[in-house]
Design an enzyme around this catalytic site. Structure first.
Site, PDB file in Angstrom:
ATOM      1  N   HIS A 184       2.564  10.439 -36.376  1.00 51.97           N
ATOM      2  CA  HIS A 184       3.543   9.825 -35.747  1.00 51.97           C
ATOM      3  C   HIS A 184       4.991  10.525 -35.811  1.00 51.97           C
ATOM      4  O   HIS A 184       5.932  10.451 -35.340  1.00 51.97           O
ATOM      5  CB  HIS A 184       3.587   8.423 -36.007  1.00 51.97           C
ATOM      6  CG  HIS A 184       2.656   7.568 -35.093  1.00 51.97           C
ATOM      7  ND1 HIS A 184       1.483   7.111 -35.662  1.00 51.97           N
ATOM      8  CD2 HIS A 184       2.841   7.062 -33.985  1.00 51.97           C
ATOM      9  CE1 HIS A 184       0.818   6.586 -34.730  1.00 51.97           C
ATOM     10  NE2 HIS A 184       1.604   6.614 -33.667  1.00 51.97           N
ATOM     11  N   ARG A 186       9.904  -1.737 -22.343  1.00 58.38           N
ATOM     12  CA  ARG A 186       8.627  -2.661 -22.743  1.00 58.38           C
ATOM     13  C   ARG A 186       9.308  -3.866 -23.355  1.00 58.38           C
ATOM     14  O   ARG A 186       9.883  -3.993 -24.055  1.00 58.38           O
ATOM     15  CB  ARG A 186       8.240  -1.886 -24.226  1.00 58.38           C
ATOM     16  CG  ARG A 186       7.931  -0.402 -23.836  1.00 58.38           C
ATOM     17  CD  ARG A 186       7.347   0.346 -25.086  1.00 58.38           C
ATOM     18  NE  ARG A 186       6.993   1.667 -25.021  1.00 58.38           N
ATOM     19  CZ  ARG A 186       7.638   2.920 -24.979  1.00 58.38           C
ATOM     20  NH1 ARG A 186       8.725   2.537 -25.533  1.00 58.38           N
ATOM     21  NH2 ARG A 186       7.355   4.158 -24.813  1.00 58.38           N
ATOM     22  N   ARG A 231       8.426  -3.856 -17.679  1.00 54.04           N
ATOM     23  CA  ARG A 231       6.983  -3.956 -17.700  1.00 54.04           C
ATOM     24  C   ARG A 231       6.694  -5.332 -18.347  1.00 54.04           C
ATOM     25  O   ARG A 231       7.121  -5.785 -19.293  1.00 54.04           O
ATOM     26  CB  ARG A 231       6.537  -2.862 -18.335  1.00 54.04           C
ATOM     27  CG  ARG A 231       4.953  -2.542 -18.451  1.00 54.04           C
ATOM     28  CD  ARG A 231       4.208  -1.652 -19.350  1.00 54.04           C
ATOM     29  NE  ARG A 231       4.625  -1.869 -20.643  1.00 54.04           N
ATOM     30  CZ  ARG A 231       4.342  -1.073 -21.596  1.00 54.04           C
ATOM     31  NH1 ARG A 231       3.669   0.357 -21.362  1.00 54.04           N
ATOM     32  NH2 ARG A 231       4.616  -1.169 -22.946  1.00 54.04           N
ATOM     33  N   GLU A 289      -2.660   3.977 -16.000  1.00 51.25           N
ATOM     34  CA  GLU A 289      -3.171   4.515 -17.428  1.00 51.25           C
ATOM     35  C   GLU A 289      -4.653   4.447 -17.767  1.00 51.25           C
ATOM     36  O   GLU A 289      -4.870   4.669 -18.641  1.00 51.25           O
ATOM     37  CB  GLU A 289      -2.205   3.728 -18.449  1.00 51.25           C
ATOM     38  CG  GLU A 289      -2.204   2.249 -18.111  1.00 51.25           C
ATOM     39  CD  GLU A 289      -1.142   1.331 -19.003  1.00 51.25           C
ATOM     40  OE1 GLU A 289      -0.764   1.877 -20.023  1.00 51.25           O
ATOM     41  OE2 GLU A 289      -0.801   0.272 -18.762  1.00 51.25           O
ATOM     42  N   ASN A 348       0.144   8.547 -21.965  1.00 51.79           N
ATOM     43  CA  ASN A 348      -0.557   8.368 -23.433  1.00 51.79           C
ATOM     44  C   ASN A 348      -1.621   7.736 -23.374  1.00 51.79           C
ATOM     45  O   ASN A 348      -2.905   8.156 -23.662  1.00 51.79           O
ATOM     46  CB  ASN A 348       0.512   7.561 -24.401  1.00 51.79           C
ATOM     47  CG  ASN A 348       1.751   8.201 -24.422  1.00 51.79           C
ATOM     48  OD1 ASN A 348       1.946   9.312 -24.070  1.00 51.79           O
ATOM     49  ND2 ASN A 348       2.646   7.776 -25.534  1.00 51.79           N
ATOM     50  N   ARG A 354      -5.858   8.112 -30.278  1.00 47.47           N
ATOM     51  CA  ARG A 354      -5.094   9.208 -30.773  1.00 47.47           C
ATOM     52  C   ARG A 354      -4.485   9.142 -31.986  1.00 47.47           C
ATOM     53  O   ARG A 354      -4.015  10.157 -32.801  1.00 47.47           O
ATOM     54  CB  ARG A 354      -4.069   9.469 -29.552  1.00 47.47           C
ATOM     55  CG  ARG A 354      -3.104   8.403 -29.633  1.00 47.47           C
ATOM     56  CD  ARG A 354      -2.241   8.335 -28.216  1.00 47.47           C
ATOM     57  NE  ARG A 354      -2.010   6.938 -27.829  1.00 47.47           N
ATOM     58  CZ  ARG A 354      -0.773   6.488 -27.763  1.00 47.47           C
ATOM     59  NH1 ARG A 354       0.224   6.971 -28.477  1.00 47.47           N
ATOM     60  NH2 ARG A 354      -0.441   5.112 -27.474  1.00 47.47           N
TER      61      ARG A 354
END
Lengths: 900, 205
Positions: free
Chosen positions: A514, A621, A657, A758, A781, A792
Site C-alpha cells: 500500500h 466514495r 457512489r 467492476e 482495481n 491484491r
C-alpha cells in the site's frame, strides 16, 4: 510608480490588472496564457478563454466563456481582454454587453497583437500599472520584435528621433507613452553613460527591478546595452527585457536616454548604480555560498561505506528519475519536535478578527505581523541548529547554505512587501506566501542560471516559515532530497511532501504494498527492495534513483548523472507545465476533451480536488460518512455533506457512489452475519438492495442536492441488469416520495445515473446494462481482482493481477463499445486511470472521463494533452491482441518513443 | 415563438449543406455546420423549458445564450446579439403582439448592425434583415393583416439576400477576398432569410 523612489518593490498588495486571452483555439489561448504567466508572477490573474465546449467542434469563440473568464480574472484595477481575430472580437464585445454595468466600465478590449500584447500586458500589470497603461503597453508589444528584426534603427524609429538620439532605438515606452514627442527646442539629446557592473550577481532580479522602476519615474526613453556581451539595446522600462541582457559582474553597460527628462533619468540611473542598486552592502552570502540544488554533490567525505557509482537494484514502484541527497527519515526527524509556535494563539485570535471584520477579510495587522515575525524567528532557530549539525559533521561549505537561508529571512525585499500586505489586512501566511511567490517568479524568469537555482533556497525557506505559520510541526523531511527508509509504510508516505521529497528508496518491501501505491499516487519516483545496504548510506550522499528501473545509484559520477538527467529531461519540465495547467481543460492533440476528475473520500479530498483544478469528482466514495458515524447517518446529515461537497466543486459535476461496503468493513450500527469471502459476498449495491431503507435514505439525500447541483448517481458492485432495474425503482420511489412531500427534485432523466463496471459479468453484459443507465465508470482495481481471481493484498498472488493485462483491457473495450453504441459515456475511476502509460490506451478504447486521486490530476491531464484519439485508437487495437501486461506496457512505451 | 425557433432550426438543418457551400466560396465553410449545431442545442434547450407568452423574453435570452456558446463563428455573437436585443425589447411584456415582434426585430437588427459595424450593402445578414423589418413595420403601419405583413417581410428578405450576390464584402472573413467576393451570395444573409422565412411561417399563419 508615481512617486519617485528607488527603494520600494512594485506596489505589492494593491490590486493588479487582470488579463483575459480570447482565442478560437483553447490550446492557443492556454499557450499564450502560459507565456504571459511566465513574466506576470503569481499576483496577476491571467485567464484563457479559448475554444468551444463542443467535443466535435472545439474551434470557435464563446462570449459566455469570456464573461466567466473576466469574472475569474476580476480585479478592482480592471481587466484587459486580448483576442485573436474575427468572431473573437465579436464575442468579446458581446461579453462586454453581458457583463454588469458596474464591471463593464473596468473592462478594456484591447486590439494589441495577441502573444506580444499578452506578454507586455502581463509585465505592465505586474508592475502595478493602471488599466490604460497596461493596454498601451500591450499595444506597443510589437516594438521589441520590430526593432530586433529590422536591420537598422532608422527603419523602426522615427527618422527625426533617431537622428536626434544617434543609435537610439524606439522602444515601447511605458512612462512616456502618452507624453508628447519632445519638440526640437527641448533638451532631448540622447546622453550616454557607461556603467561598470560590480554587483556580484550582475543585474539580477532586485537591481533590475529597481532600475526599471527608477526609469519609469521619468518622461524619457531609456535603453540599456550590454557592451560586454553585445546584447541589446533593450528598453530599460521592461524587467523582462533588461533580464535578457544577461548582465553579469564586470560587464559594461551603456545607458542611453532621450526625451524631455533624459538627463534626469540618466542621472538617476547612474546614481542608482553608484548606490549598488540598493542592494545591501552587508556580506553577500551569494558570492560564495554554494547553491542548495538537488543535484549538487553534498559532503562525501563523511565516511562512505559504499563505493561511489555503486548501483543497488530493487523494484521500481513509481516511475520517474530523481536525484538528490539521501535523507534518512529517522535522522531528519530528530530535529523535529518543535511544538505549537508563539504565533498560534495569535492565530486563533486572528480568526475571530476575521469573523468580526466588517470587510470580511481584514486581519489585524499588528497580530499578523507579530505572527510572521515569530514564524521567521522560529525558522531562523531551526536553520541555525541545522547549520550547527552540518558544521559538526565537518561540512563547512554546506553550512554556508544555511547562512544564505538566514539572510533570506532578513531580506527586506521579502519582508517589505509582506509587511505592506499585512498592513492591508491580509493574513500573515497569505502575505508571506505571496511575497515569496512573487520573488520566486521574478528570479525564475531570469536568464542567469545561478540566480534561478537560488529559487530552491527561497522556496524552501519560504515553506518552512509557512509551516510555522500554519502551526504545523516541521515536516519530517525538510531538505529536498531522496528519502531513505527501511520499509515504505503508508503512514510515512502520507507525510511526504512531493515538493520536498523528490524520490523514495526503501531497503525492504515489494512492489505491491500500500505504501507503494500511495507513493505512486503522490507522483514521487520510488524503488523498493533495494537491500539493507541502502540504510548505511550516509545522510546527504548524492543518490540517483530510477523509479522505472528500480535502481539507486550511489554518489553517481557526472556522466552517470548526465545520462540520467537526459533520460529525465522531459519529466521535470512536463511536471512543472502539468502543474501550471492543472486547472485548464484536458484536450487531446486532435481536439477531444477528456474530463479529468478526482476521486474523493472526504470533504478535504473534495476541497483538494477543487483547488487542484479537477474537472469534477468522478468518484465520491460515500463510505466515509458511514464509517465515521456511531449511528446510521440520517438523510439530513448526508444531504449536508453532499451539499457541502457540491458547493466546494462550484458547478463542476460530482459522481456520488452509493454506499460500497461489504462484510469486511462492518458498520457498528448494522449487524451482519460474517462472510467467509467478503469480496464475493453481499457488498455494494447488493447490500443496498437487501437494505432498501439504507439506500433510500441515501438516494433521497442525493436527489435533494441534485435539485441544485450537478450531481450524478452511481451504483457499485453491479453484476446483473435485474439489480440495476431494482435500483432504478428505488431512485424513482425516492423521487416520487420527495415530490409528494413538496421537495424540489430533479426531473426524471435530468440527473444521470450510472453503474460501476467492476465485476466481469457487468462488462460482459454491458450492452444490456447500457440501455438502463446513463454512464459506466470502470473500477479497474476490483475489475482486475475479479478477472484474475486474485486478492491484491495477498503478496503471494498479487503479481498475477495487472490492470494493463489485455484480459482486463478487453473487458473495458467491451463495456466501452456497449456504452458508445448506446450513446452513453464511459469513464475509469480506478488506479489504472492515474497511470500515464494507460491513459492513451484508455482514450483509444473510448474512455472520455478519467477520475484519479487529486495529486494525479495534473499529470493525467498532461498525458491527455499529449495524446491524439486516432493514434490512441490504433494503439488500443494493437494492445488488445498482445499476450501480457508487460507486452502492453512495452508497446505503449514504443508508441510513445515513436510519436514523442 | 417556440414554433418560429423550431422552424428556423428545421430550415437550418435542411439547408446546412447549402449554407456551408455558400460559405466555402467566400468564407471558411463552416456557417451551415455552425448554425446547425447551434440550433440543435437551442431546440434541445427550448424543449427543456416550459413555453408561454409570459416567458418570451426568457426564451429569447435562452436562444441567445445558447447560440453564443455553441456556434463558435461570427454568427454566434451576431445571432446571439440579435436575440439578446429582442429579449430586452420584449422583457416584461405579458403578451407579445405582432407590433411588439416587429419592434423587437427592429431592436435586434439595430444591435446586430452596431455589433458588426455593418450597414446595408456590406454583404452581410443586415442586407436581409433590414429590408425585412422595414417591410414588416411598413405593412403593419399600413394596416395590413399579420399574414400579409409577414409575407411582405419574407419577400423583402429574399430580395435583400439575393441582392448580396453582386456586392463586395466589407465585413467578416469574406472581406479578405475583396472583389473576389462578387458573384457569391452571402451565407449570413441566407441564414437570415431562413430566420425571416421561419418567422413568416410561424407568425403569419
Amino acid at each position: 510608480m508615481d512617486s519617485p523612489s528607488t527603494e520600494t518593490a512594485p506596489p505589492e498588495g494593491s490590486p493588479l490588472v487582470g488579463i483575459v486571452v480570447v482565442s478560437h483555439s483553447a490550446r492557443l489561448a492556454e499557450g499564450v496564457v502560459e507565456l504571459a504567466r511566465q513574466v506576470a508572477g503569481p499576483g496577476v490573474a491571467i485567464v484563457a478563454a479559448g475554444g468551444l465546449d463542443q467535443p466535435d467542434h472545439p474551434l470557435g469563440t464563446d462570449a459566455a466563456l469570456v464573461v466567466r473568464s473576466v469574472a475569474a480574472a476580476w480585479s478592482e484595477a480592471g481587466v484587459l481582454v486580448l483576442m485573436d481575430l474575427g468572431s473573437a472580437v465579436l464575442s468579446a464585445e458581446t461579453a462586454l454587453e453581458l457583463l454588469g454595468e458596474e464591471r463593464r466600465s473596468r473592462v478594456l478590449l484591447c486590439p494589441a497583437p495577441l502573444v506580444e500584447g499578452a506578454v507586455a500586458a502581463a509585465v505592465a500589470a505586474r508592475l502595478g500599472a493602471p488599466l490604460e497603461k497596461v493596454a498601451s503597453e500591450a499595444m506597443a508589444g510589437l516594438t521589441g520584435k520590430q526593432a530586433q528584426l529590422s536591420p537598422g534603427p532608422e527603419q523602426t524609429a522615427g527618422a527625426a528621433e533617431s537622428e536626434r538620439s544617434g543609435a537610439l532605438q524606439e522602444t515601447g515606452e511605458f512612462a512616456s507613452s502618452e507624453g508628447p514627442e519632445p519638440s526640437p527646442g527641448e533638451s532631448s539629446v540622447a546622453d550616454g553613460a557607461e556603467l561598470s557592473i560590480t554587483e556580484p550577481l550582475g543585474l539580477h532580479a532586485r537591481p533590475a527591478a529597481r532600475l526599471v522602476e527608477t526609469v519609469g519615474n521619468f518622461d524619457a526613453t531609456v535603453t540599456l546595452e550590454n557592451l560586454t556581451s553585445g546584447k541589446g539595446p533593450v528598453p530599460a522600462n521592461s524587467l523582462s527585457m533588461v533580464a535578457t541582457l544577461g548582465v553579469r559582474q564586470g560587464d559594461r553597460v551603456l545607458v542611453r536616454a532621450s526625451g524631455p527628462q533624459a538627463a534626469q533619468a540618466l542621472q538617476a540611473v547612474v546614481d542608482l548604480a553608484a548606490a549598488g542598486f540598493g542592494e545591501p552592502s552587508a556580506p553577500r552570502p551569494t558570492e560564495s555560498a554554494p547553491v542548495a540544488s538537488d543535484t549538487r554533490p553534498l559532503a562525501t567525505s563523511a565516511g562512505l561505506t559504499i563505493a561511489p557509482g555503486e548501483v543497488l537494484r530493487g523494484f521500481g514502484v513509481s516511475p520517474g528519475i530523481a536525484s538528490g541527497p539521501a535523507r534518512h527519515l529517522q535522522s531528519a526527524a530528530a530535529g523535529l519536535s518543535r511544538d505549537a509556535l508563539p504565533g498560534l494563539a495569535a492565530s486563533q485570535s486572528s480568526k475571530s478578527a476575521l469573523t468580526d471584520s466588517p470587510t470580511g477579510h481584514g486581519f489585524d495587522p499588528e497580530v499578523e505581523w507579530a505572527r510572521l515575525q515569530a514564524a521567521i524567528e522560529s525558522t531562523a532557530l531551526d536553520v541555525a541548529s541545522e547549520r550547527k549539525r552540518v558544521l559538526a559533521a565537518g561540512a563547512s561549505d554546506e553550512a554556508q547554505i544555511f547562512d544564505a537561508h538566514l539572510l533570506l529571512l532578513r531580506d527586506e525585499a521579502l519582508l517589505g512587501p509582506a509587511r505592506s500586505m499585512v498592513d492591508q489586512g491580509r493574513s500573515a501566511l497569505d502575505a508571506w506566501e505571496s511575497s515569496v511567490a512573487t520573488m520566486a517568479e521574478r528570479w525564475r524568469e531570469l536568464s542567469d542560471a545561478y540566480q534561478r537555482e537560488r529559487v530552491h533556497d527561497l522556496e524552501s525557506i519560504g515553506a518552512q516559515v509557512s509551516a510555522h505559520l500554519r502551526g504545523e510541526r516541521r515536516a519530517a523531511v525538510l531538505e529536498p532530497g531522496i528519502v531513505v527508509v527501511a520499509e515504505l509504510t503508508p503512514a510515512e508516505v502520507a507525510g511526504f511532501d512531493p515538493a520536498v521529497v523528490s524520490g523514495v528508496g526503501a531497503a525492504f518491501g515489494g512492489p505491491t504494498s500500500h505504501g507503494a501505491i500511495l507513493v505512486r499516487a503522490l507522483g514521487i519516483p520510488a524503488a523498493v527492495g533495494l537491500g539493507e545496504q541502502l540504510l548505511s548510506v550516509p545522510e546527504g550522499t548524492p543518490l540517483l534513483l530510477d523509479g522505472s528501473a528500480g535502481t539507486v545509484c550511489i554518489d553517481p559520477s557526472p556522466s552517470e548523472h548526465g545520462s540520467a538527467v537526459e533520460r529525465a529531461q522531459h519529466r521535470p519540465d512536463g511536471d512543472d507545465r502539468a502543474r501550471r495547467m492543472a486547472a485548464e481543460p484536458a484536450v487531446t492533440i486532435d481536439g477531444t476533451r477528456i474530463e479529468v476528475a478526482a476521486n474523493a473520500g472526504s470533504i478535504e479530498d473534495a476541497e483538494r480536488a477543487a483547488a487542484i483544478g479537477a474537472d469534477g469528482i468522478g468518484l465520491l466514495r460515500t463510505e466515509f460518512i458511514f464509517m465515521d458515524a456511531e449511528a446510521m447517518p440520517t438523510e439530513a446529515q448526508q444531504e449536508a455533506v453532499y451539499r457541502r461537497i457540491a458547493e466546494t466543486l462550484a458547478g463542476r459535476p460530482v459522481v456520488v457512489r452509493t454506499l460500497d461496503v461489504g462484510a469486511d468493513k462492518p458498520l457498528p450500527y448494522l449487524s451482519r452475519p460474517p462472510e467467509a469471502n467478503p469480496q464475493l459476498g453481499q457488498r455494494g449495491l447488493r447490500l443496498g438492495l437487501a437494505r432498501p431503507d439504507l439506500l433510500l435514505a441515501q438516494l433521497r439525500a442525493v436527489l435533494r442536492v441534485a435539485a441544485d447541483h450537478p450531481l450524478k448517481l452511481m451504483f457499485p458492485m453491479v453484476a446483473t441488469e435485474a439489480e440495476v432495474a431494482s435500483a432504478m425503482e428505488l431512485v424513482e420511489q425516492a423521487r416520487s416520495e420527495l415530490h409528494s412531500e413538496g421537495v424540489a427534485v430533479p426531473d426524471k432523466g435530468s440527473m444521470q445515473v450510472g453503474v460501476m463496471i467492476e465485476v466481469p459479468a457487468a462488462a460482459l453484459g454491458a450492452r444490456t446494462l447500457a440501455k438502463s443507465v446513463d454512464f459506466f465508470s470502470v473500477g479497474t482495481n476490483d475489475l482486475t481482482q475479479y478477472t484474475f481471481a486474485v486478492d491484491r493484498d495477498l503478496a503471494s498472488v498479487a503479481s498475477l493481477a495487472d490492470a494493463m493485462h489485455p484480459a482486463v483491457l478487453r473487458l473495458i473495450d467491451l463495456a466501452a463499445r456497449a456504452a458508445l453504441a448506446a450513446g452513453r459515456w464511459i469513464g475509469v475511476c480506478g488506479e489504472l486511470a492515474a497511470d500515464p502509460a494507460a491513459v492513451p490506451v484508455l482514450i483509444g478504447l473510448g474512455v472520455r472521463e478519467l477520475s484519479v486521486s487529486p495529486p494525479s490530476v495534473a499529470a493525467v491531464k498532461q498525458a491527455v494533452r499529449e495524446a491524439d484519439v486516432t493514434s490512441c485508437a490504433e494503439l488500443a487495437a494493437r494492445v488488445l491482441e498482445l499476450p501480457s501486461a508487460a507486452a502492453v506496457r512495452a508497446e505503449v512505451a514504443r508508441n510513445r518513443s515513436r510519436t514523442g | 415563438m417556440v414554433a418560429w425557433i423550431q422552424e428556423f432550426g428545421v430550415l437550418i438543418g435542411k439547408n446546412k449543406e447549402y449554407l456551408t457551400d455558400l460559405d466555402s466560396a467566400i468564407g471558411d465553410a463552416d456557417h451551415g455546420i455552425n448554425m446547425d449545431r447551434g440550433m440543435r442545442s437551442v431546440i434541445e434547450k427550448i424543449g427543456e423549458s416550459v413555453g408561454g407568452d409570459g416567458e418570451v423574453a426568457t426564451l429569447l435570452k435562452t436562444v441567445a445564450m445558447t447560440l453564443i456558446s455553441t456556434v463558435g463563428g461570427a454568427a454566434g455573437p451576431l445571432y446571439g446579439t440579435l436575440f439578446l436585443a429582442m429579449a430586452k425589447a420584449t422583457s416584461g411584456h405579458e403578451h407579445v403582439d405582432q407590433r411588439d415582434w416587429a419592434a423587437a426585430l427592429q431592436a435586434g437588427v439595430d444591435a446586430v448592425k452596431a455589433r458588426g459595424r455593418a450597414e446595408r450593402g456590406d454583404k452581410t445578414m443586415v442586407d436581409t434583415l433590414e429590408p425585412a423589418v422595414a417591410a414588416l413595420v411598413g405593412a403593419l403601419n399600413d394596416g395590413a393583416s399579420s399574414a400579409d405583413a409577414w409575407r411582405a417581410a419574407e419577400s423583402a428578405a429574399e430580395k435583400g439576400m439575393a441582392a448580396t450576390v453582386p456586392l463586395v464584402a466589407h465585413r467578416g472573413r469574406a472581406s479578405y477576398l475583396g472583389e473576389r467576393s462578387v458573384g457569391h451570395q452571402d451565407p449570413g444573409a441566407t441564414s437570415a432569410w431562413l430566420l425571416i422565412k421561419a418567422a413568416a411561417g410561424a407568425f403569419g399563419s
